[in-house]
Design a protein around this motif. Structure first.
Motif, short mmCIF file in Angstrom:
data_model
loop_
_atom_site.label_atom_id
_atom_site.label_comp_id
_atom_site.label_asym_id
_atom_site.label_seq_id
_atom_site.Cartn_x
_atom_site.Cartn_y
_atom_site.Cartn_z
N PHE A 6 6.68 84.33 125.19
CA PHE A 6 6.59 85.51 126.05
C PHE A 6 5.25 85.54 126.79
CE2 PHE A 6 6.23 90.31 126.45
CZ PHE A 6 7.07 90.35 127.56
N ILE A 7 4.18 85.15 126.09
CA ILE A 7 2.87 85.10 126.74
C ILE A 7 2.87 84.09 127.87
CG2 ILE A 7 0.45 84.40 126.39
CD1 ILE A 7 0.65 85.63 123.59
N GLU A 8 3.51 82.95 127.64
CA GLU A 8 3.61 81.95 128.70
C GLU A 8 4.42 82.48 129.88
OE1 GLU A 8 2.09 79.02 129.16
OE2 GLU A 8 0.94 79.67 127.41
N GLU A 9 5.44 83.26 129.58
CA GLU A 9 6.24 83.85 130.65
C GLU A 9 5.40 84.83 131.48
OE1 GLU A 9 10.20 86.66 131.33
OE2 GLU A 9 9.85 85.72 129.38
N LEU A 10 4.59 85.62 130.79
CA LEU A 10 3.72 86.57 131.48
C LEU A 10 2.68 85.85 132.32
CD1 LEU A 10 3.16 89.35 128.78
CD2 LEU A 10 4.72 89.37 130.74
N ARG A 11 2.17 84.72 131.81
CA ARG A 11 1.24 83.94 132.61
C ARG A 11 1.90 83.46 133.90
NH1 ARG A 11 -1.50 80.40 127.71
NH2 ARG A 11 -3.11 81.95 127.15
N GLY A 12 3.16 83.10 133.78
CA GLY A 12 3.89 82.70 134.97
C GLY A 12 4.07 83.84 135.95
N VAL A 13 4.27 85.06 135.42
CA VAL A 13 4.39 86.25 136.26
C VAL A 13 3.08 86.49 137.02
CG1 VAL A 13 4.63 88.77 136.22
CG2 VAL A 13 6.17 87.34 134.86
N VAL A 14 1.97 86.35 136.33
CA VAL A 14 0.66 86.53 136.95
C VAL A 14 0.47 85.51 138.08
CG1 VAL A 14 -1.83 86.34 136.59
CG2 VAL A 14 -0.42 87.53 134.91
N SER A 15 0.72 84.26 137.77
CA SER A 15 0.53 83.20 138.76
C SER A 15 1.42 83.40 139.98
CB SER A 15 0.82 81.83 138.13
OG SER A 15 -0.10 81.55 137.10
N LEU A 16 2.66 83.80 139.74
CA LEU A 16 3.60 83.99 140.84
C LEU A 16 3.16 85.15 141.74
CD1 LEU A 16 6.25 82.95 142.04
CD2 LEU A 16 7.45 84.65 140.63
N ALA A 17 2.69 86.24 141.12
CA ALA A 17 2.24 87.39 141.91
C ALA A 17 1.05 87.03 142.79
CB ALA A 17 1.89 88.55 140.98
N ILE A 18 0.12 86.27 142.24
CA ILE A 18 -1.05 85.87 143.02
C ILE A 18 -0.67 84.88 144.09
CG2 ILE A 18 -3.29 84.70 142.89
CD1 ILE A 18 -3.62 85.90 140.09
N ASP A 19 0.23 83.95 143.77
CA ASP A 19 0.68 82.97 144.77
C ASP A 19 1.35 83.68 145.95
OD1 ASP A 19 -0.28 80.86 143.33
OD2 ASP A 19 1.65 80.30 142.45
N HIS A 20 2.16 84.70 145.65
CA HIS A 20 2.86 85.42 146.72
C HIS A 20 1.87 86.15 147.64
CE1 HIS A 20 7.05 85.63 144.59
NE2 HIS A 20 6.83 84.48 145.19
N ALA A 21 0.75 86.58 147.07
CA ALA A 21 -0.24 87.32 147.86
C ALA A 21 -1.34 86.43 148.42
CB ALA A 21 -0.86 88.42 146.99
N ASP A 22 -1.26 85.14 148.14
CA ASP A 22 -2.36 84.23 148.43
C ASP A 22 -2.80 84.27 149.89
OD1 ASP A 22 -4.12 81.86 147.75
OD2 ASP A 22 -2.84 80.94 149.26
#
Length: 295
Positions: A6-22
């Motif tokens: 689940f922690i790894e999944e949340l890390r992916g959520v963080v990365s995806l959100a930042i990538d979308h706003a990059d």
């Protein structure tokens, strides 16, 4: 799902959100702030740009918070521990964003966007706040925010990232890098101004009737220059004369200096400050000028 998964999944959520706003973070925050540098408490463009950026993404933003026109807050969550992410965005006078506060604002907003998505995905209790902190470059913005109650809530952590020059990140032989604060030396700093007040007189006709405030500033600067020979290698004292007089044929009646006294710990900085003040006060006595400290 296992907690580690689940922690790894949340890390992916963080990365995806930042990538979308990059791209927006680069163009609408980083580049725009860099191209519009503003000094302490004048950061209206940065304040408006950042708050609009957040509002466009659905966040409720409070503008002009804690009695500071260029501070702001955005927060999500309603219960649980509170984490505050601080954002700086002021520039240096005449130099611009040489200290990289446009990068600080960008990284803080990116962290807020990513962590906000992770908090929503997790469903866990918790609050996340992005706090705009103006006037870091000598204006004492965070001090005013503390005094106004910006950190009065029970806060689990208050965090911020700061850009560093490569010579402080790479080792002496460039064979390794440091990760995190543990590898970097932080320093305590006393920042203040001094005013010397004397008495004007004609420099050619009757200089004996004057009390020269410029002499006081020069004497203070020179005395501290001599003091540097007897301070620790990791300590620093630097100053500028901000106001030094008007015309050479009139005895200068007013000068103002801006000082920084730095040392690795606050205890050592306090001791060094006392020695610096002795130099400053000695200059006032020697010239007969009135001395005033501006903190």
């Amino acid at each position: 799902m296992a907690s580690s998964d689940f922690i790894e999944e949340l890390r992916g959520v963080v990365s995806l959100a930042i990538d979308h706003a990059d791209q927006d973070l680069r163009k609408k925050i980083n580049q725009e702030l860099h191209e519009h540098p503003e000094t302490a408490y004048q950061e209206t463009f940065a304040h408006d740009t950042i708050t609009q950026f957040l509002e466009d993404r659905g966040f409720t933003v409070k503008r002009g918070t804690y009695g500071l026109a260029t501070s702001f807050e955005a927060e999500i969550g309603s219960s649980g521990r509170l984490v505050v992410i601080c954002a700086e965005y002021d520039a240096l006078p005449q130099i611009g964003h040489a200290c990289g506060h446009n990068l600080i604002a960008t990284s803080s907003i990116a962290a807020f966007l990513g962590a906000a998505e992770a908090l929503k995905k997790s469903g866990a209790p918790g609050r996340l706040r992005l706090l705009g902190t103006p006037a870091e470059e000598g204006g004492g913005g965070k001090v005013k925010l503390i005094e106004a109650g910006a950190f009065k809530d029970e806060i689990a952590a208050a965090i911020m990232a700061h850009p560093m020059p490569t010579h402080q990140i790479f080792g002496p032989d460039a064979s390794h890098t440091y990760d995190g604060l543990a590898g970097l030396k932080m320093i305590a700093s006393h920042k203040f101004r001094t005013e010397f007040r004397g008495k004007t007189a004609h420099a050619a006709g009757e200089p004996w009737n004057g009390v020269n405030a410029l002499d006081a500033a020069v004497a203070a600067y020179s005395s501290v220059g001599l003091l540097r020979q007897q301070i620790q290698p990791d300590e620093r004292v630097h100053a500028v004369i901000e106001v030094g007089g008007t015309v050479p044929n009139v005895i200068t009646e007013y000068t103002r200096m801006n000082w920084n006294v730095r040392s690795p710990t606050i205890a050592r900085a306090d001791k060094l400050l006392a020695r610096v003040k002795a130099c400053i006060e000695g200059a006032a006595i020697a010239t007969g000028c009135e001395l005033n400290y501006i903190v």
